[in-house]
Write a protein that holds these residues in place. Structure first.
Motif, PDB file in Angstrom:
ATOM      1  N   HIS A  99     -38.904 -68.968 -35.745  1.00 33.99           N
ATOM      2  CA  HIS A  99     -38.209 -67.582 -35.752  1.00 33.99           C
ATOM      3  C   HIS A  99     -38.975 -66.419 -35.487  1.00 33.99           C
ATOM      4  O   HIS A  99     -40.100 -66.308 -35.967  1.00 33.99           O
ATOM      5  CB  HIS A  99     -37.742 -67.519 -37.101  1.00 33.99           C
ATOM      6  CG  HIS A  99     -36.501 -68.526 -37.621  1.00 33.99           C
ATOM      7  ND1 HIS A  99     -35.437 -68.374 -37.713  1.00 33.99           N
ATOM      8  CD2 HIS A  99     -37.055 -69.984 -37.768  1.00 33.99           C
ATOM      9  CE1 HIS A  99     -34.803 -69.679 -38.208  1.00 33.99           C
ATOM     10  NE2 HIS A  99     -35.882 -70.662 -38.151  1.00 33.99           N
ATOM     11  N   ARG A 100     -38.221 -65.295 -34.983  1.00 38.48           N
ATOM     12  CA  ARG A 100     -39.145 -63.976 -34.768  1.00 38.48           C
ATOM     13  C   ARG A 100     -38.240 -62.916 -35.083  1.00 38.48           C
ATOM     14  O   ARG A 100     -36.991 -62.767 -35.120  1.00 38.48           O
ATOM     15  CB  ARG A 100     -39.245 -63.748 -33.019  1.00 38.48           C
ATOM     16  CG  ARG A 100     -40.255 -64.955 -32.617  1.00 38.48           C
ATOM     17  CD  ARG A 100     -40.478 -64.524 -31.099  1.00 38.48           C
ATOM     18  NE  ARG A 100     -41.601 -65.711 -30.535  1.00 38.48           N
ATOM     19  CZ  ARG A 100     -41.715 -65.762 -29.113  1.00 38.48           C
ATOM     20  NH1 ARG A 100     -40.965 -65.009 -28.323  1.00 38.48           N
ATOM     21  NH2 ARG A 100     -42.633 -66.993 -28.802  1.00 38.48           N
ATOM     22  N   SER A 101     -38.818 -61.752 -35.736  1.00 39.41           N
ATOM     23  CA  SER A 101     -38.192 -60.796 -36.224  1.00 39.41           C
ATOM     24  C   SER A 101     -37.566 -59.976 -35.097  1.00 39.41           C
ATOM     25  O   SER A 101     -37.552 -59.652 -34.097  1.00 39.41           O
ATOM     26  CB  SER A 101     -39.341 -59.942 -36.626  1.00 39.41           C
ATOM     27  OG  SER A 101     -38.786 -58.623 -37.425  1.00 39.41           O
ATOM     28  N   ALA A 102     -36.372 -59.500 -35.570  1.00 39.59           N
ATOM     29  CA  ALA A 102     -35.456 -58.573 -34.891  1.00 39.59           C
ATOM     30  C   ALA A 102     -35.954 -57.135 -34.884  1.00 39.59           C
ATOM     31  O   ALA A 102     -35.122 -56.298 -34.331  1.00 39.59           O
ATOM     32  CB  ALA A 102     -33.948 -58.832 -34.996  1.00 39.59           C
ATOM     33  N   ASP A 103     -36.859 -56.916 -35.870  1.00 40.60           N
ATOM     34  CA  ASP A 103     -37.210 -55.323 -36.018  1.00 40.60           C
ATOM     35  C   ASP A 103     -38.197 -55.141 -34.931  1.00 40.60           C
ATOM     36  O   ASP A 103     -39.227 -55.593 -34.669  1.00 40.60           O
ATOM     37  CB  ASP A 103     -37.873 -55.305 -37.333  1.00 40.60           C
ATOM     38  CG  ASP A 103     -38.167 -53.945 -37.791  1.00 40.60           C
ATOM     39  OD1 ASP A 103     -38.161 -53.079 -36.816  1.00 40.60           O
ATOM     40  OD2 ASP A 103     -39.200 -54.077 -38.748  1.00 40.60           O
ATOM     41  N   PRO A 104     -37.761 -54.126 -34.173  1.00 42.73           N
ATOM     42  CA  PRO A 104     -38.714 -53.456 -33.245  1.00 42.73           C
ATOM     43  C   PRO A 104     -39.878 -52.736 -33.766  1.00 42.73           C
ATOM     44  O   PRO A 104     -41.004 -52.830 -32.896  1.00 42.73           O
ATOM     45  CB  PRO A 104     -37.894 -52.589 -32.387  1.00 42.73           C
ATOM     46  CG  PRO A 104     -36.851 -52.029 -33.159  1.00 42.73           C
ATOM     47  CD  PRO A 104     -36.561 -53.192 -34.130  1.00 42.73           C
ATOM     48  N   GLY A 105     -39.828 -52.564 -35.051  1.00 45.15           N
ATOM     49  CA  GLY A 105     -40.933 -51.712 -35.515  1.00 45.15           C
ATOM     50  C   GLY A 105     -42.061 -52.700 -36.165  1.00 45.15           C
ATOM     51  O   GLY A 105     -43.128 -52.038 -36.617  1.00 45.15           O
ATOM     52  N   ARG A 106     -41.706 -53.743 -36.484  1.00 42.81           N
ATOM     53  CA  ARG A 106     -42.568 -54.748 -37.144  1.00 42.81           C
ATOM     54  C   ARG A 106     -42.690 -56.082 -36.559  1.00 42.81           C
ATOM     55  O   ARG A 106     -41.909 -57.195 -36.952  1.00 42.81           O
ATOM     56  CB  ARG A 106     -42.266 -55.053 -38.796  1.00 42.81           C
ATOM     57  CG  ARG A 106     -43.201 -55.878 -39.182  1.00 42.81           C
ATOM     58  CD  ARG A 106     -44.622 -55.318 -39.321  1.00 42.81           C
ATOM     59  NE  ARG A 106     -45.305 -56.243 -38.296  1.00 42.81           N
ATOM     60  CZ  ARG A 106     -46.596 -55.758 -37.990  1.00 42.81           C
ATOM     61  NH1 ARG A 106     -47.218 -54.978 -38.413  1.00 42.81           N
ATOM     62  NH2 ARG A 106     -47.199 -56.504 -36.659  1.00 42.81           N
ATOM     63  N   PRO A 107     -43.217 -56.552 -35.421  1.00 43.99           N
ATOM     64  CA  PRO A 107     -43.218 -57.850 -34.743  1.00 43.99           C
ATOM     65  C   PRO A 107     -43.681 -58.867 -35.681  1.00 43.99           C
ATOM     66  O   PRO A 107     -44.901 -58.419 -36.254  1.00 43.99           O
ATOM     67  CB  PRO A 107     -44.144 -57.595 -33.424  1.00 43.99           C
ATOM     68  CG  PRO A 107     -44.316 -56.044 -33.278  1.00 43.99           C
ATOM     69  CD  PRO A 107     -44.134 -55.589 -34.423  1.00 43.99           C
ATOM     70  N   ALA A 108     -43.036 -59.969 -35.706  1.00 41.74           N
ATOM     71  CA  ALA A 108     -43.270 -60.931 -36.600  1.00 41.74           C
ATOM     72  C   ALA A 108     -42.765 -62.527 -36.074  1.00 41.74           C
ATOM     73  O   ALA A 108     -41.863 -62.292 -35.609  1.00 41.74           O
ATOM     74  CB  ALA A 108     -43.028 -60.654 -38.339  1.00 41.74           C
ATOM     75  N   THR A 109     -43.519 -63.328 -36.482  1.00 39.50           N
ATOM     76  CA  THR A 109     -43.040 -64.843 -36.397  1.00 39.50           C
ATOM     77  C   THR A 109     -43.102 -65.537 -37.775  1.00 39.50           C
ATOM     78  O   THR A 109     -43.978 -65.437 -38.407  1.00 39.50           O
ATOM     79  CB  THR A 109     -43.942 -65.474 -35.394  1.00 39.50           C
ATOM     80  OG1 THR A 109     -43.768 -64.737 -34.066  1.00 39.50           O
ATOM     81  CG2 THR A 109     -43.269 -67.014 -34.914  1.00 39.50           C
ATOM     82  N   ALA A 110     -42.012 -66.254 -37.701  1.00 39.64           N
ATOM     83  CA  ALA A 110     -41.726 -67.166 -38.883  1.00 39.64           C
ATOM     84  C   ALA A 110     -41.673 -68.479 -38.450  1.00 39.64           C
ATOM     85  O   ALA A 110     -40.682 -68.805 -37.785  1.00 39.64           O
ATOM     86  CB  ALA A 110     -40.749 -66.691 -40.001  1.00 39.64           C
ATOM     87  N   CYS A 111     -42.594 -69.556 -38.711  1.00 35.44           N
ATOM     88  CA  CYS A 111     -42.231 -71.107 -38.277  1.00 35.44           C
ATOM     89  C   CYS A 111     -41.953 -71.604 -39.753  1.00 35.44           C
ATOM     90  O   CYS A 111     -42.698 -71.542 -40.646  1.00 35.44           O
ATOM     91  CB  CYS A 111     -43.484 -71.466 -37.847  1.00 35.44           C
ATOM     92  SG  CYS A 111     -44.057 -70.998 -36.117  1.00 35.44           S
ATOM     93  N   VAL A 112     -40.776 -72.487 -39.575  1.00 34.67           N
ATOM     94  CA  VAL A 112     -40.445 -73.277 -40.861  1.00 34.67           C
ATOM     95  C   VAL A 112     -40.681 -74.914 -40.443  1.00 34.67           C
ATOM     96  O   VAL A 112     -40.502 -75.478 -39.499  1.00 34.67           O
ATOM     97  CB  VAL A 112     -38.738 -73.319 -40.851  1.00 34.67           C
ATOM     98  CG1 VAL A 112     -38.302 -73.989 -42.117  1.00 34.67           C
ATOM     99  CG2 VAL A 112     -38.189 -71.959 -40.725  1.00 34.67           C
ATOM    100  N   ARG A 113     -41.682 -75.131 -41.413  1.00 33.11           N
ATOM    101  CA  ARG A 113     -42.423 -76.482 -41.185  1.00 33.11           C
ATOM    102  C   ARG A 113     -42.214 -77.274 -42.653  1.00 33.11           C
ATOM    103  O   ARG A 113     -42.498 -76.517 -43.631  1.00 33.11           O
ATOM    104  CB  ARG A 113     -43.840 -76.191 -40.758  1.00 33.11           C
ATOM    105  CG  ARG A 113     -43.898 -75.551 -39.531  1.00 33.11           C
ATOM    106  CD  ARG A 113     -45.586 -75.652 -38.883  1.00 33.11           C
ATOM    107  NE  ARG A 113     -45.640 -75.146 -37.711  1.00 33.11           N
ATOM    108  CZ  ARG A 113     -46.377 -73.997 -37.489  1.00 33.11           C
ATOM    109  NH1 ARG A 113     -46.874 -73.245 -38.336  1.00 33.11           N
ATOM    110  NH2 ARG A 113     -46.154 -73.328 -36.064  1.00 33.11           N
ATOM    111  N   VAL A 114     -42.231 -78.507 -42.471  1.00 33.24           N
ATOM    112  CA  VAL A 114     -42.077 -79.439 -43.695  1.00 33.24           C
ATOM    113  C   VAL A 114     -43.535 -79.623 -44.302  1.00 33.24           C
ATOM    114  O   VAL A 114     -44.843 -79.601 -43.527  1.00 33.24           O
ATOM    115  CB  VAL A 114     -41.763 -80.935 -43.197  1.00 33.24           C
ATOM    116  CG1 VAL A 114     -41.851 -81.676 -44.344  1.00 33.24           C
ATOM    117  CG2 VAL A 114     -40.521 -80.799 -42.548  1.00 33.24           C
TER     118      VAL A 114
END
Length: 363
Positions: free
Chosen positions: A292-307
């Motif tokens: 998943h990637r942030s929709a916030d143009p002011g704070r780029p971020a990635t979140a991976c969901v893992r077991v």
């Protein structure tokens, strides 16, 4: 819909910011106004207060006498807890109702004085804190007729500057002319809030930079804010949320993208979190992906969901721990281009595992 939490210490100018945002098109939910509404004459909230604290809290017209209530409700911790038990659930329910009534494409600004103190920051897509030096706040309060000793007591009773900075995605400095503050609010609206709302609604990730920048000592603080939002959105499915990737390594230059990992118990949980994380501002990059990637143009971020305990989960935690401990490995990583970092990390993983075995490191 984009949910924005707005707060600041007494005299900071929070109401000025709220008015400007409304002028630009925001839907305002004012916590102070709602607190008055739930105890208006004829409400069950006022009836509950009278039952608990007595008819002496009413004025001659049958409305709430706030000074009389304060004298009774703040006499001891038990009375204050009873007051909160009566008012807070009603305010919360009315807040949720007003937010639900807003249009689907609204930018909803929740003006709440005790956002930080109450621990509400994770409820919003973005938290805006209005700040000003204490002398400026004292002058503004004096203009309202508040004596300096009383003003200082109120300031000291609220969250500290450090606590507000911890919660703030955006810190608006209101130490200068009101025109400067208005310009900053306008910029925030057009450059960040409007595109953020659009991308949350369309479930479209914002762009991400690729060039490395000098290490930012606030990266861990920023990651904690995002981790709290992801944890709130994921609910019981999240076992833990960690800051991973290059920005989790102290002193390491990296692209200004925060990497986070949401640990879950099963592959079913990975799929089940696609919608909740998207609604929280982290749309999935493509159907079926765990990224998943942030929709916030002011704070780029990635979140991976893992077991939990999967090789990918383990590696994401191991690599920044190893790089933090091994100066030579950090030097190697610095020499790698961003588009080659994933390949380098995979090749270096056996060395990181050897370090973990030798040192006894565990997640």
């Amino acid at each position: 819909m984009l949910r924005v939490g707005l707060s600041g210490g007494i005299g900071s100018g929070k109401s000025t910011v709220a008015r400007r945002l409304v002028e630009r098109g925001a839907v305002l939910v004012d916590a102070d106004q709602l607190a008055r509404e739930v105890v208006r004459p004829g409400t069950d909230g006022l009836a509950a207060l009278v039952e608990r604290f007595g008819a002496g809290i009413l004025d001659a017209d049958g409305a709430l006498d706030r000074a009389a209530l304060a004298a009774r409700a703040f006499a001891d911790d038990g009375a204050r807890a009873d007051l909160n038990a009566i008012t807070h659930p009603r305010i919360g329910a009315l807040t949720a109702q007003r937010m639900a009534e807003a249009p689907a494409d609204a930018i909803v600004v929740h003006d709440i004085p005790l956002l930080v103190e109450a621990g509400y920051a994770a409820n919003y897509h973005l938290v805006v804190i209005v700040d000003a030096p204490v002398p400026a706040r004292l002058r503004r309060l004096a203009d309202r007729g508040v004596a300096e000793p009383d003003a200082l007591a109120r300031i000291r009773a609220q969250a500290t500057d450090e606590q507000r900075a911890e919660a703030a995605d955006v810190l608006l400095d209101n130490s200068g002319p009101v025109e400067e503050l208005a310009a900053r609010v306008d910029e925030l609206w057009s450059d960040r809030l409007v595109p953020f709302e659009r991308d949350v609604r369309d479930r479209r990730p914002a762009g991400q930079p690729s060039r490395p920048v000098p290490p930012d000592p606030t990266w861990p603080r920023q990651a904690r804010r995002l981790a709290a939002r992801l944890s709130r959105a994921a609910g019981e499915r999240a076992v833990r949320v960690d800051h991973t990737g290059p920005t989790a390594v102290p002193g390491l230059a990296a692209a200004d993208v925060l990497d986070l990992q949401v640990a879950v118990r099963s592959a079913d949980d990975v799929a089940a979190l696609a919608d909740p994380l998207a609604e929280a501002g982290f749309p999935v990059v493509r159907p079926g992906s765990d990224e998943h990637r942030s929709a916030d143009p002011g704070r780029p971020a990635t979140a991976c969901v893992r077991v939990v305990d999967s090789p990918e989960w383990w590696a994401a935690l191991l690599l920044p721990a190893w790089l933090s401990a091994d100066a030579a490995a950090r030097d190697e990583f610095r020499a790698v281009r961003r588009d080659e970092q994933e390949r380098w990390s995979a090749a270096a993983l056996p060395r990181a595992r050897e370090w973990a075995e030798r040192t006894g490191w565990r997640p």
